[in-house]
Structure formats: structure tokens, C-alpha cells
Design an enzyme around this catalytic site. Structure first.
Site, short mmCIF file in Angstrom:
data_model
loop_
_atom_site.label_atom_id
_atom_site.label_comp_id
_atom_site.label_asym_id
_atom_site.label_seq_id
_atom_site.Cartn_x
_atom_site.Cartn_y
_atom_site.Cartn_z
CB CYS A 108 -42.95 5.80 34.43
SG CYS A 108 -43.62 7.48 35.16
CG HIS A 206 -43.66 6.85 29.91
ND1 HIS A 206 -44.35 5.66 30.22
CD2 HIS A 206 -43.76 7.70 31.06
CE1 HIS A 206 -45.08 6.01 31.19
NE2 HIS A 206 -44.77 6.81 31.96
CD GLU A 208 -44.06 3.71 27.39
OE1 GLU A 208 -44.93 4.11 28.02
OE2 GLU A 208 -42.81 3.62 27.63
#
Length: 218
Positions: A108, A206, A208
């Protein structure tokens, strides 16, 4: 031995406090640990970047607020939540790891940091500057297309859904980087990697936060 991965934190000053705190969502460290790495918080100054690049195995540039537009030669039109200290630390770290040919992953804000560090520019607000209605959701909400044969395509599917929690995007991509993924309408660059094959990759979404997807959890 586990690879040691440095992660750059944000800085946040709470009301009534005289100094800022380091700020980093635990999801980044957890994702590194799940992938077999050892996360280390890079709590230091821009001058430490060279030593980080010499001693660590890789760098993660995480999400966060906007980069100061002056760093890519623009006036501030729509950028917000700027931290000059974080900008200086992350740009120095990105350049040091790039020059050392050490692995870099940007997420990001991280893709934007890598772009600016290497001479690129940003759209400060894709809604205002591109007239795009880009969903802003933490769950997978739009499709991307990934360039076959790219490093990224060896990790995730060539077509697939990703989340979207950003209002800025890459504009002018510097020559050291190659775009390798785009939004479904082709107007937003969703990922870049090193044009010369060195281990540098950055994505706009993202991963994660998508660890239920085995590829994203790598």
C-alpha cells in the site's frame, strides 16, 4: 536461521503527549512470522539505513499515511496524515536496500514509497484526479490482472480479487520499476517489481489481511 526482516513503523503523537510513539499494526509482524521470517522493528533514523541494508535480510515497507508531495515535486492538493520523519526514514531505507540488492516488499503506502524513492510520482487522490470510484474496503472487493512471467505471477494467480484501502496510486513509474499488475479497468497500477530482476516487489493492496488465501500468506 530465519531471515531477519526489517519493518518500518509509523509515528503517532497522541493528544497531551510531548513525543510521538512508534505505530505498526501487528498483522505485518504476524505475517512475517507465519512465512518463516523474524520481524524486527526499524526504530531509527535515516542515517541508519545503510547499516540496516548491510545486516538485515530484507525490508518490508508497510501501509500508512500519505507521502509529502514535495518529495516528488508536487504541491499538496489532497495528501493527508503526512509524517516527514517517516518519509525520510522509509525513502532512505528503500534506496539502501535497493542499492544493496536486498529483498524489498512494499505494501500500500510501501509501493508509493518505493516509487517515490526511485524517482516516480503519485496521484494524490484517485477519485478527484482520475474520476474513479474506487472501493475502499478491507475485504477482497475488486479484480486485478497480473502480467504472466512476472515475479508476482509466480506467487499469486494471474487474475484474482484483492482488497482496497487507499486513495492514492502510482502516476509516473520510474525506469527501475516495471508495472506488473493493474486494476480491472486498467487505470490503476496495482503492483510493480524491479525491471532488472533484483528481488523488489510492491503491491497496492494488503496481502497481510488476506492470509486465508495461501498465496497471499507466502
Amino acid at each position: 536461521m530465519k531471515p531477519v526482516i526489517g519493518v518500518t513503523p509509523g509515528y503517532r503523537k497522541r493528544a497531551g503527549e510531548t513525543s510521538p510513539r512508534y505505530d505498526l499494526p501487528v498483522t505485518y509482524a504476524e505475517a512475517i512470522s507465519r512465512a518463516g521470517g523474524l520481524p524486527v522493528l526499524l526504530a531509527g533514523a535515516p542515517g541508519d539505513a545503510g547499516e540496516w541494508a548491510r545486516t538485515l535480510d530484507g525490508l518490508l515497507l508497510p501501509g500508512g499515511g500519505d507521502i509529502a508531495p514535495a518529495l516528488y515535486g508536487a504541491a499538496n492538493l489532497y495528501s493527508k496524515n503526512i509524517s516527514e520523519r517517516r518519509d525520510a526514514v522509509e525513502i532512505a531505507a528503500a534506496r539502501a536496500f535497493w542499492e544493496a540488492r536486498k529483498p524489498v516488499l512494499g505494501i500500500c503506502r510501501g509501493i508509493q514509497v518505493l516509487c517515490v524513492a526511485l524517482g516516480g510520482t503519485l496521484y494524490q487522490d484517485i477519485g478527484r484526479e482520475l474520476s474513479l470510484s474506487h472501493p475502499y474496503l478491507p475485504t477482497p472487493c475488486h479484480e486485478i490482472t497480473i502480467c504472466p512471467g512476472s515475479l508476482l505471477s509466480s506467487i499469486v494467480d494471474v487474475h484474482g480479487p484483492v482488497n482496497s484501502t487507499h486513495h492514492q496510486a502510482l502516476r509516473d513509474i520510474p525506469a527501475p520499476l516495471a508495472p506488473v499488475a493493474w486494476s480491472e479497468d486498467g487505470r490503476i497500477v496495482e503492483a510493480v517489481e524491479a525491471a532488472d530482476g533484483r528481488p523488489a516487489l510492491a503491491v497496492q493492496w494488503h496481502p497481510e489481511r488476506m492470509t486465508e488465501d495461501a498465496a497471499m500468506a507466502r
